[in-house]
Structure formats: C-alpha cells, structure tokens
Scaffold this motif. Structure first.
Motif, PDB file in Angstrom:
ATOM      1  N   TRP A 246       5.664   0.955  12.983  1.00 31.06           N
ATOM      2  CA  TRP A 246       4.359   0.461  13.407  1.00 31.06           C
ATOM      3  C   TRP A 246       4.442  -0.982  13.911  1.00 31.06           C
ATOM      4  O   TRP A 246       3.787  -1.344  14.884  1.00 31.06           O
ATOM      5  CB  TRP A 246       3.354   0.573  12.262  1.00 31.06           C
ATOM      6  CG  TRP A 246       2.475   1.761  12.426  1.00 31.06           C
ATOM      7  CD1 TRP A 246       2.549   2.948  11.766  1.00 31.06           C
ATOM      8  CD2 TRP A 246       1.387   1.887  13.355  1.00 31.06           C
ATOM      9  NE1 TRP A 246       1.587   3.811  12.206  1.00 31.06           N
ATOM     10  CE2 TRP A 246       0.853   3.191  13.185  1.00 31.06           C
ATOM     11  CE3 TRP A 246       0.828   1.056  14.295  1.00 31.06           C
ATOM     12  CZ2 TRP A 246      -0.232   3.652  13.932  1.00 31.06           C
ATOM     13  CZ3 TRP A 246      -0.246   1.516  15.050  1.00 31.06           C
ATOM     14  CH2 TRP A 246      -0.769   2.787  14.865  1.00 31.06           C
ATOM     15  N   LYS A 247       5.243  -1.790  13.263  1.00 31.17           N
ATOM     16  CA  LYS A 247       5.369  -3.181  13.712  1.00 31.17           C
ATOM     17  C   LYS A 247       5.941  -3.241  15.122  1.00 31.17           C
ATOM     18  O   LYS A 247       5.470  -4.011  15.975  1.00 31.17           O
ATOM     19  CB  LYS A 247       6.240  -3.972  12.743  1.00 31.17           C
ATOM     20  CG  LYS A 247       6.302  -5.453  13.077  1.00 31.17           C
ATOM     21  CD  LYS A 247       7.076  -6.231  12.017  1.00 31.17           C
ATOM     22  CE  LYS A 247       7.111  -7.716  12.367  1.00 31.17           C
ATOM     23  NZ  LYS A 247       7.880  -8.502  11.372  1.00 31.17           N
TER      24      LYS A 247
ATOM     25  N   ASP B 299      -5.978   8.343  10.849  1.00 28.43           N
ATOM     26  CA  ASP B 299      -5.093   7.719   9.853  1.00 28.43           C
ATOM     27  C   ASP B 299      -5.802   7.827   8.503  1.00 28.43           C
ATOM     28  O   ASP B 299      -6.146   6.840   7.884  1.00 28.43           O
ATOM     29  CB  ASP B 299      -4.833   6.259  10.227  1.00 28.43           C
ATOM     30  CG  ASP B 299      -3.829   5.579   9.299  1.00 28.43           C
ATOM     31  OD1 ASP B 299      -3.063   6.300   8.640  1.00 28.43           O
ATOM     32  OD2 ASP B 299      -3.832   4.336   9.234  1.00 28.43           O
TER      33      ASP B 299
ATOM     34  N   PRO C 122      -1.977   0.526   8.966  1.00 31.18           N
ATOM     35  CA  PRO C 122      -0.698   1.239   8.835  1.00 31.18           C
ATOM     36  C   PRO C 122       0.469   0.378   8.385  1.00 31.18           C
ATOM     37  O   PRO C 122       1.433   0.910   7.828  1.00 31.18           O
ATOM     38  CB  PRO C 122      -0.473   1.809  10.239  1.00 31.18           C
ATOM     39  CG  PRO C 122      -1.283   0.945  11.147  1.00 31.18           C
ATOM     40  CD  PRO C 122      -2.475   0.548  10.356  1.00 31.18           C
ATOM     41  N   LEU C 123       0.433  -0.948   8.611  1.00 30.55           N
ATOM     42  CA  LEU C 123       1.540  -1.769   8.135  1.00 30.55           C
ATOM     43  C   LEU C 123       1.612  -1.787   6.614  1.00 30.55           C
ATOM     44  O   LEU C 123       2.655  -2.091   6.038  1.00 30.55           O
ATOM     45  CB  LEU C 123       1.414  -3.189   8.671  1.00 30.55           C
ATOM     46  CG  LEU C 123       1.731  -3.383  10.154  1.00 30.55           C
ATOM     47  CD1 LEU C 123       1.645  -4.852  10.532  1.00 30.55           C
ATOM     48  CD2 LEU C 123       3.115  -2.832  10.494  1.00 30.55           C
TER      49      LEU C 123
ATOM     50  N   THR D  16      -2.266  -5.351   9.064  1.00 28.30           N
ATOM     51  CA  THR D  16      -2.241  -4.964  10.472  1.00 28.30           C
ATOM     52  C   THR D  16      -3.156  -5.837  11.310  1.00 28.30           C
ATOM     53  O   THR D  16      -2.838  -6.148  12.474  1.00 28.30           O
ATOM     54  CB  THR D  16      -2.638  -3.485  10.611  1.00 28.30           C
ATOM     55  OG1 THR D  16      -1.863  -2.695   9.690  1.00 28.30           O
ATOM     56  CG2 THR D  16      -2.372  -2.982  12.019  1.00 28.30           C
TER      57      THR D  16
ATOM     58  N   ALA E 272      -0.834   9.248  12.735  1.00 30.94           N
ATOM     59  CA  ALA E 272      -0.688   7.823  13.010  1.00 30.94           C
ATOM     60  C   ALA E 272       0.776   7.445  13.206  1.00 30.94           C
ATOM     61  O   ALA E 272       1.122   6.690  14.124  1.00 30.94           O
ATOM     62  CB  ALA E 272      -1.313   7.008  11.889  1.00 30.94           C
ATOM     63  N   LEU E 273       1.654   7.962  12.338  1.00 34.52           N
ATOM     64  CA  LEU E 273       3.064   7.634  12.477  1.00 34.52           C
ATOM     65  C   LEU E 273       3.650   8.246  13.749  1.00 34.52           C
ATOM     66  O   LEU E 273       4.446   7.607  14.459  1.00 34.52           O
ATOM     67  CB  LEU E 273       3.841   8.107  11.248  1.00 34.52           C
ATOM     68  CG  LEU E 273       5.338   7.822  11.248  1.00 34.52           C
ATOM     69  CD1 LEU E 273       5.615   6.343  11.438  1.00 34.52           C
ATOM     70  CD2 LEU E 273       5.982   8.321   9.952  1.00 34.52           C
TER      71      LEU E 273
ATOM     72  N   SER F   4       1.550   3.026   5.905  1.00 27.09           N
ATOM     73  CA  SER F   4       2.478   3.962   6.535  1.00 27.09           C
ATOM     74  C   SER F   4       3.794   4.050   5.770  1.00 27.09           C
ATOM     75  O   SER F   4       4.256   3.067   5.175  1.00 27.09           O
ATOM     76  CB  SER F   4       2.762   3.526   7.975  1.00 27.09           C
ATOM     77  OG  SER F   4       3.752   4.355   8.565  1.00 27.09           O
TER      78      SER F   4
ATOM     79  N   ALA G  31       2.719   6.030  16.628  1.00 31.09           N
ATOM     80  CA  ALA G  31       3.532   4.820  16.700  1.00 31.09           C
ATOM     81  C   ALA G  31       4.934   5.135  17.211  1.00 31.09           C
ATOM     82  O   ALA G  31       5.506   4.384  18.021  1.00 31.09           O
ATOM     83  CB  ALA G  31       3.598   4.150  15.331  1.00 31.09           C
TER      84      ALA G  31
ATOM     85  N   THR H 107      -7.163   4.115  16.382  1.00 33.03           N
ATOM     86  CA  THR H 107      -6.617   4.586  15.117  1.00 33.03           C
ATOM     87  C   THR H 107      -7.685   4.356  14.054  1.00 33.03           C
ATOM     88  O   THR H 107      -8.055   3.210  13.779  1.00 33.03           O
ATOM     89  CB  THR H 107      -5.330   3.832  14.742  1.00 33.03           C
ATOM     90  OG1 THR H 107      -4.384   3.975  15.795  1.00 33.03           O
ATOM     91  CG2 THR H 107      -4.732   4.379  13.465  1.00 33.03           C
TER      92      THR H 107
ATOM     93  N   PRO I 132       6.530   1.369   8.042  1.00 31.85           N
ATOM     94  CA  PRO I 132       5.841   0.207   8.622  1.00 31.85           C
ATOM     95  C   PRO I 132       6.640  -0.477   9.717  1.00 31.85           C
ATOM     96  O   PRO I 132       6.061  -1.098  10.614  1.00 31.85           O
ATOM     97  CB  PRO I 132       5.640  -0.706   7.411  1.00 31.85           C
ATOM     98  CG  PRO I 132       6.683  -0.295   6.426  1.00 31.85           C
ATOM     99  CD  PRO I 132       6.840   1.179   6.617  1.00 31.85           C
TER     100      PRO I 132
END
Length: 787
Positions: free
Chosen positions: A458-459, A175, A448-449, A478, A423-424, A452, A427, A148, A455
């Motif tokens: 992503w977590k 991203d 991204p945390l 992140t 990116a999203l 995004s 995830a 990413t 988030p």
C-alpha cells in the motif's frame, strides 16, 4: 478413538477459568436516570441516535448538559440492542472530545508522509478536489479515479456509488468486513445475502467459530438473546461454542468444544454422519425442500455421489475425532442435541471461511441447518429484507461516464466466487502497472497502512498515485500520505442512516442525528460529496440534486412512510402489537402525513418491521428448482473442471503441519469487541477492558499455553518478538491454558502506547481460498523470540 491427554487437559484447564469469568461485563444496560433532590443541573437534553463506531449500529441515547455530550447509554426502543451498549459505544464520549481530532482541512506542503501541512478553509479544499476531478473527467479519464471505503452500509455507501457511476469510475474498492457467508447462501439457496439468525427464538445455538459476544456483526444481538437481564432463564437458548481457543464467547457459553484449527467443517460433517446414520435428521424437510442429498446423474449421464454418500464414506466418527481432537462421545452428543431440539440453529463464523478451503468448509457447516430444517422458520436461519427506502434516482450517464464504466476495476482480481481482498488487490494492481492506472484516490474510513496484511504494498501504491484525498477525522497512518485531508464530522455530530447488519433477520433503519453542535470548520463528508457533484456540474450534478445529506435521508425515509408496514422504534408492547397485526394481514399507520412521521423517527431513533413471513417459499430458496441445493451446480461443475483436485464435502480442512521445524507454532489472530473497530487509540478507556484478562492492559499480548511457555523458557509478562517468514512484531506473553499447546493466539487491533503497530495479520502468509480469495487466518506458523 479419543483426543490426546494433552488436548483433554487443555480443554478442561481452560474451562476451569470460566467460573471466574462469566460475570465479566461486555454490555451495559440502560437504567433510569436517578433523581437527586436539591441538585440543580444546567440545561439537560436527551436525544436518540445510532452508534456508528462498528457495523452493529446499536441504538443510543446521548445525555447533553449545556450542549455538551456527557454520557452515552443504550436506546431501549431499538429492536436489536434494546437498551444495551457495548464498551465501544460507552467510550464514544472520548472519541468526540479526543484532542487529536482534526478541526479543519489540511493541505500537504512537504513530501508525502513527512507531516508538513497547512490549514485551509473547507472552500479551498473542495476547490482543489474539484479542480483535479474536473481535469481528469474533461480529459476523458474518469476511470483513473478510485474510492477506497471502509464499512459504510446505508445511504452513505449509496451516495458514493451514485457519485462514481455518474462521474464514470468503476473503482469502488471495499476495505471492510468480508466473510463470504453471502456466497455460501447464494450457492445453496440462490439468495446472495448474508444469513440472519433468529437467536431470540432459538432453543439451541451451535456456533462454529462465530465470536458472538466479541467482534461478530452484532454482539448486542447475542447479548439480548443470551444475557438480557430481563429474560427468564427458561427463555434463553442453550449455547454451545466450537472454537480453537477459550474465548470470551466460549466463556459465556454453557459449553465450549475445543477444536483443532481448520477442522470446524470436519466436525460439522462428523455430526452430520451421526444424524444420518441414526436417522436423526429432518427427513421430511430434506425430501420436500432439498436437492443433492442422494446420489444423482448429471446431464451427461454420469453418476455422482450425493451429500449422504459423501458424508457416510468420509466422516466416520472415530476418524473425525482423530482429525478434530473432539471425542467420539462429544460428537455423538452434539448430533443428538441438535436432533432433539425444537428450534436449533447453527451459526457459521468467519473462523470457518478464513481457511484454505473456506467456501467448501462454509457449505459443510451450514449443511447442519439443512439437516435440521432450521431454515425460514422461527429460531432458525432467516433471510431478512432491506428497509423499503425510497431509492436514489438512477444516475444520469453521459458519454464520458459510459466509457469510463466500461473499464475493468483497477487491480481487482476475480476468483470464481468472490472479489478476493479487494483493497490489497487494488494496491497490487497499482504497483504492478508500468504507468499508474489511478491518478486520484479517495479514502473514506479506510486506513490500509494500519489494517492491511501487506502495508508495504500500500505504501508503494500511495507513492505512485499523484493525488490522494482522505476524509479521516484523525491523522491516521494512511491520511499522513494524503495531499488533502477534508475531515469528516464525528459520529455524534452528523446525520447518517444505520441499517442493522444482516445477522439480525428483521428490517431496521437506525437514524443517527447530531447530538452536539459540530465545529464550523468541519464538513460532513456526505455534504462534501454533494457539493463536489454540484461543482462538477452536468450529469454528475443531475444525479445528486440534494442540497444536504440530511435531505437525502428525509427523501429516502418517504419510502418507509409509503411502505404500509413497520413502525417507528417502540417499546416491547408496541413491537409485539405491530408484529401480531402484520401476522394477521393488517396494519395501521401512526401518521397521516410525512412530517410527523419523520419527526417520530428522529425522536425515537429509527424505523423497524419485525414481521417475517416464514410461509413465503422465497425465503427458503431462490434457486431455479425452488429447493435448497446441497450440491450447487455452479460450484460442482467448476470443481469437476479443475480435474478433481478438490471435492464438495471432502476437502474442507486446513493445513496441519508447521512451515519449518523452526516455525512450529501456529498463529491464530482474532478480533476482540473492544479492538475490532480500530478506534482503541481514540477511546483509551478500552485499553483497560480489552479482553478476557482483566489485568492485561495497554500492551499487545500473545497467548501461550503453560506447557509451551515452559518449553520456551518464557514467563508471564515477558516481551517477545513474534516472528513469521513475512514480518515480526513485539508483544508481551500471557500464559493461558485456553490456548492449545501448539498454537499462539494474538488479538488484532491493539497498538503499543507509542503508536507502534502490532498487527498479527501482517505476519500471515499468502495462503488463501482459491474459490473466494479470502486469506487464511490459520495457516501461518511462527516462533517466539524473547527480547
């Protein structure tokens, strides 16, 4: 029909503040260093380089004293920035000396995210990464590795892609900044490239939601065209900003046209209506170079309305005024101003494409450039060419790589004309899979945390991925969830190339060189990728045979040396001289051998070619017909296949109503120059010069119209919860007449001093353009709750 009295007062009230704001400084112009008699400094050195903090890639000069970087100024030889530098670049000194930068690799010891680390050597961190990647490749699962990457245009991106291809992974996940203007150009021109704008030579610039002086691709490009202190008043173009708020860009324009969110394209087609009705458009250009203007018959013999008929039927001036809030008189005057200018250009901004029908809206706005003939000519839209670098060798593919690359990239959805939010989507794909499709994730300038819109997704994805590597030079949100952190060198410590963004229509290859000696315990990520490739051996090593990233740049610069055009960065006389020579069909090399050529690039900061051949028809259209297509067949056929739910030049506006009676205020996130790069927490000077309001600093804010604030019982400086159906965050109230009464405007990128995030993008609903997948930034409604 006219806008309401409330909208008229909103526009006039905001415009009234421009007198006090137009003198604010968003760029710093380089000046000669003063000579102070009797002063005996230490050993001073000045080196040219390129700023890597944002995509603009402006030229800089670093002033070192006894080996320490003490100040950064603009490089006057850089053809785009010409000695100017924005606050982000000036504050870069704080980034270099930030106490929180990581000075050695870290290996996680405790649970993910709890912050338990031990320091390690570069060799140990590399060995751990190589072992994991080698194990996955040996097991025949190279497709389970993903990268990413944030914005890294140039050789760094090329090296990453080369590495993944040779390794066998299809998972390069961008991203970065995406506005799909390249898709608009591909459909209409057959040229899949973001448009360049020749602002320097335009006499009228009409911007639709483009934050030219804030977070555009290159604010310095705009400053040079509009605000260069060396320019004569008569040489500067007239600038009109169409925007939903009285932004910093609007404050610098000669005229601001306030507009309702999601109706930029409606206004553009209203302007087109007047130009067609009054025969003000460039009829010869349209007849010679454009298709789809008139009604047509398709291959099945069906009759369809062309651009002219659709505009004349759907965009009568009075109706456009009601929909946009712009007066009939203003619409008419804008049309006539475009028609009577010699070199007008219409700039398509991301506010247009980040709407529910963003692609269709983008086509509508860009159609004004077609009507004025402002394509492939001085002062108009130009499609520049990339610097002629020596390409990397083709990757050597073994059976493992070939098999891995045959897989579909993990989780990335593919709308008809785009890649959605890569990116999203990636995830979400990881989270949705029963067994994780990714076993190793590499993060390169991607956080991204924090950035995004989701988030929490992503977590959850990070918790499912067994092995995560971050190359972040800081412990960002992140990186805290990584297993290994191998921090990159900072921008002023490393070799890297820096091509100018596509918004600048001429080829520029900036070169970033180390201004200071980097820490011995930190490794350039480019060198790390090359070292990993060599350790993996076989075809991966063969594909990246270089011993350092600097050697990659030198090898690629040989393409510039052999190109037979352009020059190393030079002053205004040199730039003009070489441009005039190339216009006459000849060119003189400055060096007979590569070594002095390379040394000149290092000393001056890069290479450029400012010649653009506007007689080349390939610069106008690459379509099969060789004409600009107002009714692109790929898009037209897809819309027909949908059953007529949407139509070209008809369905171009966003939603108008609130989600509920409780959530009645429209949220409008926006980016600021000083915040857009995400480095504000690392450059604290920027916290005191973030935006239009010189006294609103340090805390996140939301802009509320005085009438709205009174109705809600809010005063200046009150802390409120900004609440949508998705999430909420805290911010202070800024009462501002430049925000329409029904809107709340919120800057993106400013955290609280304690690090608490305040990201308005995380409040957005799931509304997106189904054609591109871009999320709408103007379709979410909120309420404000006083704390």
């Amino acid at each position: 029909m006219k806008p309401s009295r409330r909208e008229f007062l909103w526009t006039m009230g905001a415009a009234g503040t421009s007198v006090a704001l137009w003198r604010t400084h968003d760029a710093v112009w380089g000046v000669p260093e003063p000579v102070v008699r009797g002063f005996k400094p230490g050993i001073q050195q000045t080196l040219s380089s390129t700023c890597l903090i944002c995509p603009a890639r402006c030229g800089i000069r670093g002033r070192m004293m006894d080996g320490d970087l003490v100040s950064i100024s603009g490089n006057p030889l850089h053809p785009m920035s010409r000695g100017g530098l924005c606050p982000r670049g000036v504050a870069g000194v704080q980034l270099l000396y930030h106490p929180d930068r990581l000075t050695s690799p870290l290996i996680r010891e405790g649970a993910r995210g709890e912050g338990s680390w031990r320091e390690a050597s570069t060799e140990e961190a590399l060995e751990l990464i190589v072992q994991r990647l080698q194990g996955l490749r040996t097991a025949g699962r190279p497709e389970t590795v993903a990268l990413t990457a944030g914005y890294c245009a140039g050789s760094m991106q090329d090296v990453w892609r080369q590495f993944l291809a040779a390794y066998g992974s299809p998972n390069y996940i961008a991203d970065d900044y995406d506005d799909r203007t390249d898709t608009v150009m591909e459909l209409m021109h057959g040229i899949p490239r973001r448009p360049g704008f020749d602002l320097d030579r335009a006499d009228l610039v009409l911007s639709f939601g483009a934050p030219l002086f804030e977070s555009w691709w290159s604010p310095l490009q705009a400053f040079v065209a509009f605000a260069n202190p060396d320019a004569e008043d008569g040489e500067r173009p007239r600038f009109i900003q169409v925007d939903t708020r009285f932004s910093r860009t609007a404050a610098r324009a000669q005229e601001w046209v306030g507009i309702r969110p999601g109706t930029h394209a409606v206004l553009a087609l209203g302007i087109a209506y007047v130009m067609i009705r009054d025969e003000l458009y460039n009829a010869k250009f349209v007849a010679d170079h454009v298709s789809g203007f008139e009604d047509f018959v398709d291959a099945q013999g069906r009759q369809w309305e062309g651009y002219r008929s659709l505009v004349m039927r759907n965009y009568r001036t009075e109706e456009v005024s009601v929909r946009t809030g712009v007066s009939v008189e203003k619409i008419t005057s804008l049309a006539r101003l475009l028609a009577h200018s010699d070199r007008p250009v219409t700039v398509l901004g991301s506010d247009v494409t980040h709407t529910p029908n963003g692609l269709l809206a983008g086509l509508a706005v860009h159609s004004l450039n077609v009507l004025t003939g402002s394509l492939n000519r001085p002062g108009g839209v130009l499609f520049g060419k990339d610097p002629p670098l020596e390409p990397l060798a083709s990757p050597v593919m073994d059976a493992i790589a070939t098999t891995g690359l045959a897989h579909t990239p993990t989780g990335v959805t593919r709308p008809p004309f785009g890649t959605a939010t890569e990116a999203l989507s990636f995830a979400e794909g990881v989270v949705a899979a029963n067994e994780t499709p990714i076993e190793a994730l590499i993060l390169y300038y991607s956080n991204p945390l924090a950035s995004s819109a989701r988030p929490e997704v992503w977590k959850e994805a990070l918790e499912k991925i067994p092995f995560v590597v971050s190359f972040s030079p800081f412990m960002d949100q992140t990186a805290r969830f990584a297993d290994v952190i191998l921090p990159d060198l900072l921008p002023f410590e490393r070799w890297q190339d820096a091509p100018a963004p596509a918004s600048y229509p001429y080829a520029v290859w900036g070169l970033s060189q180390p201004l200071v000696e980097p820490p011995a315990t930190v490794m350039h990520t480019g060198d790390a990728v090359l070292a990993i490739a060599q350790a993996l051996g076989g075809t991966v090593a063969e594909s990246l045979p270089h011993d350092s990233f600097k050697s990659v740049l030198e090898a690629r610069a040989r393409g510039l040396f052999a190109a037979g055009r352009g020059l190393g960065f030079g002053d205004d006389f040199e730039r003009r001289n070489y441009r005039q020579m190339e216009e006459r069909g000849w060119w003189l090399p400055a060096h007979a051998e590569f070594k002095p050529f390379w040394q000149e690039l290092v000393e001056r900061g890069g290479w450029t070619d400012l010649f653009y051949d506007d007689t080349d028809p390939g610069g106008l259209a690459g379509t099969a017909s060789g004409r600009v297509d107002l009714m692109p067949s790929r898009l037209f056929d897809l819309l027909i296949a949908e059953g007529g739910r949407r139509a070209l030049y008809v369905d171009v506006a966003g939603s108008a109503e609130g989600d509920t009676e409780e959530l009645s205020l429209r949220l409008l996130p926006y980016k600021l120059s000083t915040l857009a790069s995400g480095t504000l927490a690392l450059e604290r000077w920027l916290a005191e010069v973030p935006g239009l309001f010189p006294h609103v600093v340090w805390l996140p804010w939301v802009e509320v119209h005085p009438e709205t604030a009174k109705r809600l019982g809010l005063d200046e400086g009150n802390m409120v919860w900004v609440i949508s159906q998705q999430r909420r965050y805290r911010a202070q109230v800024k009462i501002f007449p430049g925000t329409a009464p029904q809107n709340v405007c919120a800057p993106y990128g400013l955290p609280h001093p304690d690090g608490e995030l305040a990201n308005p993008l995380q409040l957005l609903n799931d509304t997106a353009d189904p054609l591109t997948g871009l999320r709408s930034w103007s379709s979410t409604f909120i309420r404000l709750e006083r704390i």
